[in-house]
Design a protein around this motif. Sequence first.
Motif, PDB file in Angstrom:
ATOM      1  N   ILE A 196       0.873  -1.258  -0.103  1.00 39.52           N
ATOM      2  CA  ILE A 196       0.022  -0.093   0.076  1.00 39.52           C
ATOM      3  C   ILE A 196       0.972   1.370  -0.006  1.00 39.52           C
ATOM      4  N   GLU A 238      -8.982  -1.500  -1.505  1.00 39.29           N
ATOM      5  CA  GLU A 238      -8.083  -0.290  -0.858  1.00 39.29           C
ATOM      6  C   GLU A 238      -7.256   0.087  -1.913  1.00 39.29           C
ATOM      7  N   LEU A 239      -6.647  -0.630  -2.780  1.00 41.76           N
ATOM      8  CA  LEU A 239      -5.925  -0.274  -3.554  1.00 41.76           C
ATOM      9  C   LEU A 239      -6.572   0.561  -4.998  1.00 41.76           C
TER      10      LEU A 239
END
Lengths: 220, 220
Positions: free
Chosen positions: A83, A150-151
């Motif tokens: 991340i 999330e990415l």
Amino acid sequence: METVGTVVGALPRPGLRERKKQRTRDALVRAALELIATHGYERTTVDDIAEAVDVSQRTFFRYFASKEEVALFAPRLAESHVIDAVRARPPDEVPLEALRRAVLDSWDDINAAVEQLVPLELHMRVYRVIESTPALLAAHLRRAAELEEELARIIAERERLDVDADPRPRILLAAFGGVIRVTERLWSAGDDLGVDAMRDLMATYLDQLGPALAGNWRAG
Amino acid sequence: METVGTVVGALPRPGLRERKKQRTRDALVRAALELIATHGYERTTVDDIAEAVDVSQRTFFRYFASKEEVALFAPRLAESHVIDAVRARPPDEVPLEALRRAVLDSWDDINAAVEQLVPLELHMRVYRVIESTPALLAAHLRRAAELEEELARIIAERERLDVDADPRPRILLAAFGGVIRVTERLWSAGDDLGVDAMRDLMATYLDQLGPALAGNWRAG
DNA sequence: TGTCAACTGTCAGTGGCTGACATTAGCCTC
DNA sequence: GAGGCTAATGTCAGCCACTGACAGTTGACA
């Protein structure tokens, strides 16, 4: 979550209580991974792990929400690195390229972080157990799905898009994540273990994403 | 698994014993899905399900290996249809196109098969529970991964390739499967439920696979 | 109709996981 | 540096998913 007490800084050495907690957590992870790698996931009970560290079973569950969570501790470590790496990519890079480089470039950092906890060799043995244990693999895949989401949001932000309006970020991540998982699986199934082998495999496979989707394979 | 006794045919009406078993199995599925849709997965115990059908808990576990298995019964039904549909695709079609059409075209069959077991409306409610229940979602994703592997082999065979030598079949399926899951998730999260909405969403998203991987999004 | 095999129920037990409560042990103040 | 506060731990009781063993019941079939 954790308040420091003195300054906002964070550097000042934590108190005895905090250090003890950290030691216990580490000991639990190490004992768990060792036992799991040796005897397998299902034949390792939480009582075994707790006993190895000389704490009560109840204490184990105060550190980890489930037995799965300890087993997947290392993969989780890796995620946060990825991340960060994606966030650090120059904004002029094309999305797929940013993801690709983020994963490949953070590889060494990831391995260093893992090794700080357990020997890489042990980590790899655990990895094989994860891939071959249905319950564990399921939990791993679910977490992978969350990471993809999330990415996707990060990529959308980079490109100044609304994730919920433009489907491309999520689709890109679905494809990208899929390739990563394929490589993980193949790597863990093969004999040529070793972390470099995996990075090479990922690079190769990511390059095959375009060709795989391309029309006619037979012509190529 | 199940031997017929009379002929290899399969058509002759099964005996009373077999029919009874089928009735019990159906009743268990129906009761389980009803309870799960109403009270949620975790608040539905196996005892509840067994009691609703008036069998012992032990009998439940003779029909289903786990509570997850009943909950995911309908998605499994769908899978076998997709596999058949892919197999039935004309061999001159390009791989991605074969997958795309197989999924979209078998949609009606799938829904008919599901409806034969439970009302579609109930099925959709269960689907939302699956997506929002970590344990169930995990099991679902694991099964999806297995399905991808199966389809990758079928595609490889179509193209006369060795799955273990050429990475493209698995990569294609990883990307394809990823997109399918993204649509499933978005569909279950939105308000516009209804099976047609989902097929349309899949079609749209599959068309976005190329563009999502393409270089520069900003260029349009 | 009687024998065999399959299906089911009951019971006891394991293992993951949780809430409640009492005990211990850092921490912080006076 | 004694005492109070609070976080960390242990103990205990209990729920629930799941399993093996054994016994009773009921279709199948000669």
